[in-house]
Write a protein that holds these residues in place. Structure first.
Motif, PDB file in Angstrom:
ATOM      1  N   LEU A   1      15.951   2.599  18.225  1.00  0.00           N
ATOM      2  CA  LEU A   1      14.978   2.037  17.293  1.00  0.00           C
ATOM      3  C   LEU A   1      15.573   0.850  16.532  1.00  0.00           C
ATOM      4  CD1 LEU A   1      12.267   2.115  15.806  1.00  0.00           C
ATOM      5  CD2 LEU A   1      13.232   3.887  14.316  1.00  0.00           C
TER       6      LEU A   1
ATOM      7  N   VAL B   1       9.028  -1.086  19.570  1.00  0.00           N
ATOM      8  CA  VAL B   1       9.370  -0.382  18.327  1.00  0.00           C
ATOM      9  C   VAL B   1       8.415   0.791  18.143  1.00  0.00           C
ATOM     10  CG1 VAL B   1       9.488  -0.569  15.811  1.00  0.00           C
ATOM     11  CG2 VAL B   1      10.389  -2.407  17.249  1.00  0.00           C
TER      12      VAL B   1
ATOM     13  N   SER C   1       9.399   3.585  20.446  1.00  0.00           N
ATOM     14  CA  SER C   1      10.612   4.237  19.968  1.00  0.00           C
ATOM     15  C   SER C   1      10.312   5.154  18.774  1.00  0.00           C
ATOM     16  CB  SER C   1      11.643   3.170  19.597  1.00  0.00           C
ATOM     17  OG  SER C   1      12.918   3.730  19.393  1.00  0.00           O
TER      18      SER C   1
END
Length: 521
Positions: free
Chosen positions: A264, A278, A281
């Protein structure tokens, strides 16, 4: 501008009997075009570079535009291609402020490229039966280029992916291995593109619960990416996510959590806080917290992931549907049925609109909603949705896909919970047959199916049949996972409870003691 270029060419290049295949890469700057032209001339794949670098819509097809007759093209393209022989790269052509490279294909490569792209499209559309035949035809064409040619690797990998999607892991495994061998010889053992193919084989081993083999391949992919790109590149984050998923699958959340967090952090730093990667993640880390029943932390991450998806992809994108589904599942776990139902219905609407009413993702969404209704004892509504999901899976994936097996078990459990044993039994039997055929007689998933069937017989008081199934499952787990695996302990406790119902307390106690010793390690 690029869209106009692609539409113009695609219109002009409608397939004809006489003509040649054409590929194209379009980039924003002349410097990019110059670099790519030099790399192709040194031996890098035009197909691969088009997929990774071209801003034209044809990038997804490796730059393939179709078959054309030279005289039908616009003059600037005729000039660029004049005198060019198949396999050669055109000079850089400036079109509407962007820069294009073209490559003529031989008739043999045109046939292969057309077959392979048709197979890939069939795969992406879930038409696996058609895709299999097209991929086999593409392999036959590619074999004419030589046993170590990278184009053969492309087609073999396509077929492997089709078998994997069908749950035919036995057929997929040797093809993924063959792909890896071809590319290692064509590119070298440290080539960065090799990492994705290592991940493919590792993912297959993970599904088959061959965790040690999967870990070794994921680690090798990580080493290649770190050496090529450095430790903070987004491709390295892919490897951390893969390893974290592996450890989570093994039940080792303590090993998974720091890897999820590291992935991340890399995505946020290298791609920006609102990038879709993102969001993906965040969903992964949230799932870990959900496993631990840390619902507050999971909800926070799921909501952030959803906000990113809605902002970057739009509220009706299928990936947004996946994020909404995650949040709905969290509310289901917390028995917030009203909010879960609202979100599950939103997911279903997104998938039906974006993917069509018979896409496998629609089936998965229907099952989530059915499980919600089942937990509220709304059995009639749940049955209708389970049956609809089963029909979708059978049509889209084939009657022997693992998703079909799972759907059969869902429906069988619904009948079992209502005491409809006659309706449930044939569903359990069919599910076991599918699992054994697709995964093999020693796969842990078969063990889980046998335990479901054992519980079915136990509930009816048929303890002898239940014991036989339990012990078969125990043998599978001991061989596949090792004698000290937590699933072995769970199964021992299940057998012990059954033996106590049968009055065989001494045997039950021995099972319980062994289970306790496993848990104590």
């Amino acid at each position: 501008m690029v869209i106009k270029l692609a539409i113009a060419l695609t219109f002009i290049l409608a397939p004809q009997i006489e003509g040649q295949g054409l590929r194209m890469i379009v980039v924003k700057t002349e410097a990019e075009a110059t670099d790519l032209r030099a790399r192709i001339q040194k031996g890098e794949s035009f197909d691969d570079l088009a997929r990774k670098n071209s801003v034209d819509a044809s990038a997804n097809a490796g730059g393939l535009l179709g078959v054309f007759v030279l005289a039908d093209l616009r003059k600037e393209f005729q000039d660029a291609l004049s005198g060019l022989r198949p396999g050669e790269i055109s000079p850089i052509v400036r079109v509407d402020g962007e820069y294009a490279l073209f490559q003529l294909l031989t008739k043999e490569e045109t046939r292969w490229q057309t077959q392979n792209e048709a197979a890939r499209q069939a795969f992406l559309q879930g038409r696996y039966v058609d895709g299999e035949q097209l991929a086999l035809a593409a392999i036959r064409e590619a074999e004419n280029f030589g046993p170590e040619d990278s184009r053969l690797g492309v087609s073999v990998n396509t077929l492997a992916s089709i078998y994997y999607a069908q749950g035919n892991y036995t057929a997929a495994e040797p093809l993924y291995k063959r792909t890896l061998t071809i590319y290692e010889k064509a590119w070298g053992a440290g080539h960065p593109d090799l990492a994705a193919h290592l991940d493919n084989l590792a993912g297959l081993y993970q599904v088959k619960e061959k965790y040690a083999a999967a870990e070794a391949l994921y680690m090798r992919a990580l080493a290649i990416r770190e050496k090529t790109f450095g430790s903070e590149h987004s491709d390295v984050a892919i490897s951390f996510d893969n390893l974290a998923e592996l450890y989570r699958a093994e039940g080792n959340s303590n090993a998974a959590e720091p890897l999820y967090k590291r992935a991340l952090a890399i995505y946020e730093k290298s791609l920006g806080a609102d990038h879709p990667n993102v969001g993906a993640s965040l969903n992964n880390l949230a799932a870990l917290y959900r496993d631990r029943e840390n619902y507050a932390e999971a909800e926070k991450l799921y909501k952030r992931a959803l906000a990113i998806g809605e902002k970057t992809l739009g509220p009706e994108h299928p990936s947004v549907g996946a994020s909404v589904n995650n949040l709905a599942g969290l509310y289901h776990d917390q028995r917030n049925y009203a909010e879960a139902e609202r979100l599950f219905k939103r997911v279903l609407s997104i998938y039906e609109k974006a993917l069509g009413p018979e896409h496998p993702n629609v089936g998965t969404s229907l099952i989530s909603l059915a499980e919600l209704y089942q937990d509220q004892d709304n059995f009639a509504a749940a049955e209708d949705l389970y049956r609809r999901a089963l029909a979708i899976y059978e049509k889209a994936l084939g009657p022997e896909h693992p998703n079909v097996s799972t759907s059969l078990v869902d429906l069988a459990l619904l009948y079992q919970n209502q005491g409809k044993y006659a309706e449930a039994e044939p569903l359990y039997k069919r599910a076991l047959t599918i699992t054994e055929k697709t995964l093999g007689p020693g796969h842990p998933n078969l063990g889980a199916g046998l335990i479901n069937f054992a519980l079915f017989y136990r509930d009816q008081g048929n303890y002898t049949e239940a014991e036989s199934l339990y012990k078969r499952a125990l043998a599978i787990y001991e061989k596949a996972l090792g004698p000290a695996h937590p699933r072995v302990a769970d199964t021992l406790n299940g057998v012990a409870a059954l033996l106590r119902k049968m009055g065989r307390n001494a045997e039950a106690e021995r099972m319980e003691i062994r289970a306790q010793s496993i848990r104590a390690k």
